[in-house]
Design an enzyme around this catalytic site. Structure first.
Site, mmCIF file in Angstrom:
data_model
loop_
_atom_site.group_PDB
_atom_site.id
_atom_site.type_symbol
_atom_site.label_atom_id
_atom_site.label_comp_id
_atom_site.label_asym_id
_atom_site.label_seq_id
_atom_site.Cartn_x
_atom_site.Cartn_y
_atom_site.Cartn_z
ATOM 1 N N HIS A 66 5.853 30.528 -67.143
ATOM 2 C CA HIS A 66 5.605 29.246 -67.968
ATOM 3 C C HIS A 66 4.821 29.981 -69.100
ATOM 4 C CE1 HIS A 66 2.068 30.023 -65.726
ATOM 5 N NE2 HIS A 66 1.185 29.178 -66.524
ATOM 6 N N LYS A 71 1.638 38.711 -66.043
ATOM 7 C CA LYS A 71 0.789 40.035 -65.770
ATOM 8 C C LYS A 71 0.227 39.940 -64.276
ATOM 9 C CE LYS A 71 -2.664 42.052 -68.211
ATOM 10 N NZ LYS A 71 -2.399 43.259 -67.248
ATOM 11 N N LYS A 107 3.209 40.774 -59.934
ATOM 12 C CA LYS A 107 2.322 41.712 -59.145
ATOM 13 C C LYS A 107 3.520 42.895 -58.877
ATOM 14 C CE LYS A 107 -1.455 42.454 -57.464
ATOM 15 N NZ LYS A 107 -2.910 42.109 -57.804
ATOM 16 N N SER A 364 -8.796 42.484 -68.673
ATOM 17 C CA SER A 364 -7.333 43.114 -69.172
ATOM 18 C C SER A 364 -6.645 42.333 -70.411
ATOM 19 C CB SER A 364 -6.523 42.907 -67.869
ATOM 20 O OG SER A 364 -6.179 43.732 -67.120
HETATM 21 P P1 NAD Z 1 -9.490 50.443 -54.231
HETATM 22 O O1 NAD Z 1 -8.585 51.102 -53.592
HETATM 23 O O2 NAD Z 1 -10.541 51.146 -55.304
HETATM 24 O O3 NAD Z 1 -10.639 50.294 -53.103
HETATM 25 C C1 NAD Z 1 -10.510 49.836 -52.075
HETATM 26 C C2 NAD Z 1 -11.459 50.320 -51.100
HETATM 27 O O4 NAD Z 1 -11.252 49.671 -49.766
HETATM 28 C C3 NAD Z 1 -11.402 51.858 -50.809
HETATM 29 O O5 NAD Z 1 -12.834 52.319 -50.935
HETATM 30 C C4 NAD Z 1 -10.927 51.943 -49.386
HETATM 31 O O6 NAD Z 1 -11.204 53.239 -48.812
HETATM 32 C C5 NAD Z 1 -11.497 50.533 -48.553
HETATM 33 N N1 NAD Z 1 -10.785 50.370 -47.477
HETATM 34 C C6 NAD Z 1 -9.295 50.716 -47.095
HETATM 35 N N2 NAD Z 1 -9.137 50.559 -45.779
HETATM 36 C C7 NAD Z 1 -10.269 49.772 -45.358
HETATM 37 C C8 NAD Z 1 -10.523 49.133 -44.113
HETATM 38 N N3 NAD Z 1 -9.757 49.122 -43.289
HETATM 39 N N4 NAD Z 1 -12.130 48.721 -44.044
HETATM 40 C C9 NAD Z 1 -12.800 48.775 -45.070
HETATM 41 N N5 NAD Z 1 -12.535 49.366 -46.162
HETATM 42 C C10 NAD Z 1 -11.251 49.751 -46.362
HETATM 43 O O7 NAD Z 1 -9.026 49.111 -54.565
HETATM 44 P P2 NAD Z 1 -9.767 47.917 -55.445
HETATM 45 O O8 NAD Z 1 -8.967 47.896 -56.889
HETATM 46 O O9 NAD Z 1 -11.206 47.830 -55.273
HETATM 47 O O10 NAD Z 1 -9.129 46.819 -54.991
HETATM 48 C C11 NAD Z 1 -9.661 45.870 -53.791
HETATM 49 C C12 NAD Z 1 -9.329 44.641 -53.447
HETATM 50 O O11 NAD Z 1 -9.484 43.928 -54.871
HETATM 51 C C13 NAD Z 1 -7.868 44.303 -53.577
HETATM 52 O O12 NAD Z 1 -7.310 43.045 -52.628
HETATM 53 C C14 NAD Z 1 -7.323 43.914 -54.944
HETATM 54 O O13 NAD Z 1 -6.167 43.463 -54.645
HETATM 55 C C15 NAD Z 1 -8.289 43.124 -55.361
HETATM 56 N N6 NAD Z 1 -8.749 43.225 -57.023
HETATM 57 C C16 NAD Z 1 -8.635 44.387 -57.377
HETATM 58 C C17 NAD Z 1 -8.826 44.448 -58.746
HETATM 59 C C18 NAD Z 1 -9.146 45.578 -59.887
HETATM 60 O O14 NAD Z 1 -9.396 45.387 -60.965
HETATM 61 N N7 NAD Z 1 -9.243 46.832 -59.404
HETATM 62 C C19 NAD Z 1 -8.708 42.884 -59.562
HETATM 63 C C20 NAD Z 1 -8.624 41.991 -58.767
HETATM 64 C C21 NAD Z 1 -8.380 41.969 -57.336
#
Ligand code: NAD
Length: 476
Positions: A66, A71, A107, A364
């Site tokens: 839309h 993104k 995504k 972003s």
């Molecule tokens: P990341 O990979 O930097 O961090 C994830 C962390 O979780 C790592 O430190 C990893 O070791 C840990 N992890 C993995 N398995 C685990 C478990 N079983 N128990 C506990 N910890 C565990 O990822 P991120 O970018 O921080 O993203 C984390 C969440 O945030 C995701 O759901 C992602 O979709 C969401 N998110 C991220 C962003 C972003 O800007 N990076 C934006 C919006 C949403």
């Protein structure tokens, strides 16, 4: 992560959507148009590594166009599948609408465990994946703009941007094809911290309204609040760091993939992060009680729980045991639909993912605008702003002198007032404003309509209403 006997992540998103539209007055056709995922592209490609060809599977899902570009992040993880990317793409549509970022939702993901590969191997895999997507316009500055997600970061975004630029040598806006890039490759100050920073701003806004605090049975401010964080990656680390170092919260628990750390007096977030950097996990960290099964800490007494790792971690098996009165979903989909019902019954307040982690896409958006305008924020006006402030300070000084120095202007005021805002400050200001306004729009719906049980439903209502308005305006 799919939890047995519970709807999948995508089914949960659909369920919430259906509950929300039941409270709205949308024509059924439009309802369906907004709900469905427009397209999902699956790619399988081979890369020659270590003397043999390895085949990888990746996805890019476009939920709603839309607004364009669409993104959404690209995730590198073994659990990536079509259902998951479609759910995440849908969440992106609603998230962008909620925070008024002018994008549709998308995504992507690659089924890979990045820890198994050397840097140069990951680069080849990422570039090949980017090539497959870019040649179908699934990476494109005006059509589809990815960003980092779990398992990817600035480095991968720089590879993707470069790959796109190589394929589109005359596209003057090539660098806007992806966000979350390093600063020296077209990124923006404050993007790395943005999602965690957004979590902090969201919590600050929560604590500004006594009605919200009362719902959770909390009082006061963030100062002294006990916080447990799951996942000390990009999002969890920044949220925990800012909350503890700037707002006085105590990080009493940190859960990582290899276990959990607990310290009632508070953990040093930077020290834990450094330990993980050196040792690969939290195991062995001094100054804390360690439990091999970190998930028990989700059930530990605390004021605020921040799941910032994976989806489905609070589900039917543990929801009833979760004690935190306030949960902020920094990760996407950490609470299943079944757990959501249990927690609502208990009176737990949940700040939903759609809003809570929108800081990433918000900054972003700023990065994309910066790329398209080919100039860093603040470059034109900063010094002019400073010289106008200097005029005011000089005038105050003159008045003070003429009154025999009865009043003095403090040095700290002068310093703060004279300094024009740089890019980082402008980004933080824009993010703070966005998070406040979006929260207030949910809050109004939550408190003022009698039929909205929680913030998640409020978020869906606000977001779907905006998407519907867009479709109506386009005349669909
Ligand atoms: P990341 O990979 O930097 O961090 C994830 C962390 O979780 C790592 O430190 C990893 O070791 C840990 N992890 C993995 N398995 C685990 C478990 N079983 N128990 C506990 N910890 C565990 O990822 P991120 O970018 O921080 O993203 C984390 C969440 O945030 C995701 O759901 C992602 O979709 C969401 N998110 C991220 C962003 C972003 O800007 N990076 C934006 C919006 C949403």
């Amino acid at each position: 992560m799919n939890v047995p006997n519970e709807p999948s992540f995508r089914e949960s998103v659909d369920l919430m959507f259906n509950r929300a539209v039941a409270l709205m007055d949308l024509p059924p056709g439009l309802e369906e148009k907004i709900r469905v995922c427009n397209a999902t592209y699956t790619v399988r490609f081979g890369v020659r590594l270590r003397g043999q060809i390895q085949t990888f599977t990746g996805y890019r899902s476009v939920h709603s166009e839309h607004k364009e570009p669409v993104k959404g992040g690209i995730r590198f993880a073994m659990g990536v599948n079509q259902d998951e990317v479609e759910a995440l793409a849908a969440l992106m549509t609603y998230k962008c609408a909620l925070v008024e970022a002018p994008f549709g939702g998308s995504k992507g993901g690659l089924r890979i465990d990045p820890r198994q590969y050397e840097d140069h191997e990951l680069e080849r895999i990422t570039r090949r994946f980017a090539y497959e997507l870019a040649k179908r316009d699934l990476i494109h500055p005006s059509q589809n703009v990815p960003a980092p997600d779990m398992g990817t970061g600035e480095r991968e975004m720089a590879w993707i941007a470069d790959q796109y630029a190589r394929m589109n040598t005359t596209d003057i806006n090539a660098v806007a094809c992806v966000t979350g890039k390093p600063l020296n490759a077209g990124g923006i100050s404050g993007r790395v911290e943005a999602t965690g920073r957004g979590v902090q701003y969201a919590l600050r806004e929560f604590f500004r309204d006594p009605r919200d605090m009362e719902k959770a049975g909390l009082t006061g401010s963030l100062d002294g609040k006990r916080v447990i964080v799951q996942g000390l990656g990009n999002v969890g680390y920044h949220a925990a760091k800012f909350l503890s170092q700037e707002d006085g919260a105590r990080i009493t628990g940190i859960i990582e993939w290899d276990g959990g750390l607990f310290n009632e007096n508070g953990l040093d977030v930077d020290a834990v992060r450094a330990w993980i950097g050196k040792n690969g996990g939290v195991t062995g960290f001094p100054d804390a009680t360690y439990s091999k099964d970190g998930s028990v800490l989700l059930e530990q007494d605390c004021d605020i729980l921040i799941p910032a790792a994976l989806e489905g971690v609070i589900n039917l098996t543990n929801a009833a045991k979760v004690k935190a009165p306030l949960i902020i979903e920094a990760a996407n989909g950490p609470i299943t639909a079944g757990a959501d019902d249990i927690l609502r019954e208990k009176g737990t307040v949940i700040i939903p993912d759609m809003y809570a982690n929108a800081g990433g896409v918000t900054v972003s958006y700023f990065e994309w605008v910066k790329n398209l305008s080919h100039i860093r924020f603040g470059r034109m006006q900063r010094r002019q702003e400073e010289s106008r402030h200097q005029l005011v300070v000089d005038e105050l000084q003159r008045i003070s002198d003429s009154m025999g120095n009865k009043y003095t202007i403090t040095e700290s005021f002068k310093q703060k007032y004279l300094r024009g805002a740089d890019e980082l400050e402008l980004v933080r200001s824009g993010l703070d404003d966005t998070m406040r306004i979006a929260y207030q729009s949910m809050r109004d719906v939550w408190h003022e309509r009698g039929d909205v049980p929680d913030l998640r439903m409020a978020a869906y209502l606000v977001a779907i209403d905006k998407v519907a308005a867009s479709y109506r305006a386009k005349g669909l």
